[in-house]
Design an enzyme around this catalytic site. Sequence first.
Site, PDB file in Angstrom:
ATOM      1  N   GLU A 131      34.057  38.111  48.580  1.00 40.39           N
ATOM      2  CA  GLU A 131      35.349  37.439  48.494  1.00 40.39           C
ATOM      3  C   GLU A 131      35.836  37.059  49.885  1.00 40.39           C
ATOM      4  O   GLU A 131      35.591  37.805  50.836  1.00 40.39           O
ATOM      5  CB  GLU A 131      36.382  38.349  47.804  1.00 40.39           C
ATOM      6  CG  GLU A 131      36.069  38.633  46.350  1.00 40.39           C
ATOM      7  CD  GLU A 131      37.166  39.444  45.661  1.00 40.39           C
ATOM      8  OE1 GLU A 131      38.231  39.663  46.274  1.00 40.39           O
ATOM      9  OE2 GLU A 131      36.956  39.860  44.510  1.00 40.39           O
TER      10      GLU A 131
ATOM     11  N   HIS B  30      41.019  37.008  42.063  1.00 42.71           N
ATOM     12  CA  HIS B  30      41.532  38.351  42.349  1.00 42.71           C
ATOM     13  C   HIS B  30      43.046  38.410  42.111  1.00 42.71           C
ATOM     14  O   HIS B  30      43.835  38.733  43.005  1.00 42.71           O
ATOM     15  CB  HIS B  30      41.202  38.775  43.783  1.00 42.71           C
ATOM     16  CG  HIS B  30      41.112  40.268  43.949  1.00 42.71           C
ATOM     17  ND1 HIS B  30      40.201  40.869  44.780  1.00 42.71           N
ATOM     18  CD2 HIS B  30      41.805  41.283  43.373  1.00 42.71           C
ATOM     19  CE1 HIS B  30      40.354  42.183  44.728  1.00 42.71           C
ATOM     20  NE2 HIS B  30      41.323  42.456  43.881  1.00 42.71           N
TER      21      HIS B  30
END
Length: 531
Positions: free
Chosen positions: A263, A281
């Site tokens: 990420e 997220h």
Amino acid sequence: MASKVLVSDKLSETAVQIFRDRGIDVDFMPDVGKDKDKLAEIIGDYDGLAIRSATKVTEKILERADRLKVVGRAGIGTDNVDKVAASKKGVIVMNTPFGNTITTAEHAIALMFACARQIPEASASTHAGKWEKSRFMGVELTAKTLGVIGAGNIGSIVCDRARGLRMKVIAYDPFLSEEKATKMGVEKVELDDLLARADFITLHVPLTDQTRNVLSAENLSKTKKGVRIINCARGGLVDEEALAELIKSGHVAGAAFDVFSVEPATENPLFGLPGVVCTPHLGAATTEAQENVALQVAEQMSNYLLTGAVENALNMPSVTAEEAKVMGPWIKLSDHLGSFIGQLTDEPIKAINILYDGVASKMNLEALNCAVVSGIMKSVNPDVNMVSAPVIAKERGIRISTTNQDKSGAFEGYIKVTVVTDKRERSIGGTVFSDGKPRFIQIKGINIDAEIGAHMIYTTNEDVPGIIGTLGVTMGEAGVNIANFTLGRSSSGGEAIALLYVDSPVETAVLDKLKATGLFQQVQPLEFDVT
């Protein structure tokens, strides 16, 4: 000097104000966490660091953090904090595990619905002016089996919500007892059983060495045909490449992921596949959750810096504010007991044995253990504290054991510490009187009642006349005032000890004069932190 906190990520102004209202200096610099060089330059000025996910608290940052006592993460995940380095540095790492539990659980349920009914794709199609009603055939959740991997704070909420949807819930969690599972209304199963039976699988575990790739290619191959996988926990729990292949083959009907192995996720094997829902997220991304975790971390950090209360710590035992009020004197006693032995021991320590009696045995023993070990270690490393001491002890191979027992003597409770080396065992016991002041009550098995002062002298000798006079005259000639004087002996004519509580440090020449009399086997100056 007031404690000073740096907020290096975006926290609400209400949370920042909590620090100010509690009398803590705070610098709100929400972008500095992204600038590691600037953070390293200024971190040495702060006692506390409040962060979200953008700030990376690395070993290099911690090396510059000479004042830092606590790092507070507004949220659950602390992958961005080097907890091993923090522990060695003596820095407490806290998180806020309850502030975003509901919102993350709700997101998992939302993704499960979205995956079951292909909502994102149907929405995009409809926005494009199409009317592909027959293309988006979904499945109901009612009567389906949901496999929950991890039934902790968030997982248990997911279980509750899923039961409300009339799903059959099975859970795999090594720490879930049969009694708790029954109370939750779920069936506790082993992982292989869950994989074989579940129509939907949702993950709610942290990323650790034990959970990494819990849904590996091998485990994914064991799943029921047509299964759907939901991950709102942590990237790295699922082999994304293997999952993508099983989706392409038709074995897995769909997936919904909020977290990814890398990420920010700008590319991923799951992107673009049919039946796959992806969000960036967003598990904790509700206004309520963001505010809750920010307020919680500000309160926790303030409580620690002002009262010593340790809440939701990941690298030392937590001590609530209520416990801190009761345990404060006992933690101080534990530190003094360890410090006494540490200052007298100059050979490698093999083991530390701690006995807790009476009321002491009912307290937070992990915290008391940390204080004992810290006291011992400070004699060789003044920078050691309750966080770093157990780490150092473990690195040195020191065995730490505890024994609990009910009230066995005249005191409501006491603590006895014994240190074992290759040459000897050395023990000391202490208690806390009703006035809240710690006392030494036993040294080397000899009963005493000694008030603890900042500057003390410990002597051992054969029980003969003249000891009191020699100590008094020698101190008097040197201009040293004795605040308290405690004697003890094993038997008449046997081994005897003395503890002098003096007003100021005693010069080496004075101690040498005592040794030169030939009356003492040991003359040891001692220093204690009584602040």
